[in-house]
Design an enzyme around this catalytic site. Structure first.
Site, short mmCIF file in Angstrom:
data_model
loop_
_atom_site.label_atom_id
_atom_site.label_comp_id
_atom_site.label_asym_id
_atom_site.label_seq_id
_atom_site.Cartn_x
_atom_site.Cartn_y
_atom_site.Cartn_z
N GLY A 1 -15.08 -9.27 -11.38
CA GLY A 1 -15.10 -9.38 -9.92
C GLY A 1 -16.44 -8.97 -9.36
O GLY A 1 -17.29 -8.40 -10.08
N GLY B 1 -16.35 -5.99 -2.58
CA GLY B 1 -16.80 -4.73 -2.00
C GLY B 1 -16.59 -3.52 -2.89
O GLY B 1 -17.42 -2.61 -2.94
N LYS C 1 -13.78 -4.81 3.03
CA LYS C 1 -14.69 -3.66 2.93
C LYS C 1 -16.11 -3.95 3.42
O LYS C 1 -16.77 -3.08 3.96
CB LYS C 1 -14.69 -3.12 1.50
CG LYS C 1 -13.34 -2.52 1.12
CD LYS C 1 -13.25 -2.09 -0.31
CE LYS C 1 -11.81 -1.69 -0.63
NZ LYS C 1 -11.65 -1.19 -1.99
N ASP D 1 -14.31 4.97 -2.50
CA ASP D 1 -13.86 4.20 -3.67
C ASP D 1 -14.61 4.60 -4.92
O ASP D 1 -14.02 4.83 -5.98
CB ASP D 1 -14.10 2.70 -3.46
CG ASP D 1 -12.98 2.02 -2.70
OD1 ASP D 1 -11.85 2.53 -2.72
OD2 ASP D 1 -13.25 0.97 -2.10
N SER E 1 0.81 -1.23 0.00
CA SER E 1 0.00 0.00 0.00
C SER E 1 0.84 1.27 0.00
O SER E 1 1.79 1.41 0.77
CB SER E 1 -0.92 0.02 1.22
OG SER E 1 -1.63 1.24 1.25
#
Length: 264
Positions: free
Chosen positions: A121, A124, A64, A100, A15
Site C-alpha cells: 500500500g 496516508g 488522512k 499512527d 471502528s
C-alpha cells in the site's frame, strides 16, 4: 456539557475507537463522549468537524491526507509525513498530529530479528509509518498497485515497486496497510506475488483488525505468526487520548483501560 470527540472514516462502522475512548473517559471521570461519523467526502472534514462542535477527532481511511489539509496548525512529525490521524481544537484552531506511526512502531516491538519490511500500500498510513520505521533502522520496501502514489516515496528515497514491476526479495516482516479485506475479500497484492514472498517471511501484520482477512488466512497456510491491527489501534489511541486530554492523564492507567475495552 460533555466535550465531544469522534472518528471520521469510510467505512467507519467497524471502528472500536469509540469503545476504547468512552471506557477511558468513564473510568477516569472525564465528562466527554466519543462517536463515529461516516465521511464520504474528505474535503468536507473541517466543515463537519466545526458543525458537530467537536473538541477533537481521529481520522481513519481514506481521509488522512484530507485531515492534513483541514488543519490550521501541524506538529513537526505530521508536517514531515503529510498525513494526520488526530485533530484537536484549541483556541479556535485545528491542530493536527499523527499517532499512527509511533503506535505502529510500538506494536511491532514484540517481533525479534526483524530487519527488512515490505509494506503493501501507499496511502496516508504508509506515509507516516515508512518514515518512522526507516528512522528506527528498518530496511523498507513499498509495493503498491499503481505508480502515482509511489512518486511521493520515490522522492524520499524509498525502494518502491508497482505490482507489475515487482522484483521480489526476502522480507522479514510483510505488512498490509491497504484496506483490502476490510469490507471485501480482496488481497492487498496479487495472490501469485504473495505466494512468492510469504515463504521467506518471519511474521505478518495486517493493520485491519477484528476479522480474519484473506491476507491473514493465506499467511496462516504458511504457518507464519500473524498479528492484526488491534495493537496498533490501541497504541495510537493512547497517544491520541493524551492529546485529547491535554496531557493531564496517567497514560499507563488509560492504556490498561483501553486495552481491556479492546481485547475483552
Amino acid at each position: 456539557m460533555a466535550d465531544k470527540f469522534a472518528i471520521f472514516g469510510n467505512p467507519v462502522e467497524h471502528s472500536m475507537s469509540p469503545k476504547m475512548h468512552n471506557c477511558a473517559f468513564i473510568e477516569l471521570g472525564i465528562n466527554s463522549v466519543y462517536y463515529k461519523i461516516l465521511l464520504e467526502d474528505g474535503t468536507k472534514l473541517k466543515e463537519l468537524f466545526l458543525e458537530e462542535g467537536l473538541k477533537g477527532a481521529n481520522i481513519t481511511v481514506p481521509h488522512k491526507e484530507a485531515a492534513y489539509s483541514a488543519c490550521d496548525k501541524l506538529d513537526d512529525f505530521a508536517k514531515k509525513v503529510g498525513a494526520v490521524n488526530t485533530i484537536v481544537k484549541k483556541d479556535g484552531l485545528l491542530y493536527g498530529y499523527n499517532t499512527d506511526a509511533p503506535g505502529f512502531l510500538k506494536s511491532i516491538e514484540k517481533f525479534d530479528n526483524i530487519k527488512s519490511i515490505l509494506i503493501l500500500g501507499a496511502g496516508g498510513t504508509v506515509q507516516s509509518t515508512s518514515d518512522i520505521l526507516r528512522d528506527a533502522g528498518y530496511d523498507i520496501t513499498i509495493l503498491n498497485r499503481s505508480q502515482s502514489r509511489l512518486d511521493y516515496f520515490d522522492k524520499k528515497g524509498f525502494k518502491t515497486y508497482t505490482h507489475d514491476s515487482f522484483n521480489p526479495d526476502k522480507y522479514d516482516l510483510i505488512v498490509n496497510m491497504t484496506s483490502a479485506g476490510l469490507s471485501d475479500l480482496n488481497y492487498p497484492a496479487p495472490k501469485e506475488i504473495l505466494e512468492q514472498i510469504l515463504p521467506d517471511a518471519k511474521a505478518i501484520v495486517d493493520i485491519i483488525y477484528g476479522k480474519d482477512t484473506p491476507f491473514l488466512k493465506l499467511a496462516k497456510e504458511y504457518n507464519l505468526p500473524t498479528v492484526d491491527g488491534k495493537e496498533m489501534l490501541l497504541q495510537q489511541g493512547v497517544l491520541a487520548f493524551d492529546y485529547f486530554t491535554n496531557h493531564t492523564q496517567d497514560l499507563e492507567k488509560a492504556e490498561a483501560i483501553m486495552r481491556e475495552a479492546l481485547y475483552y
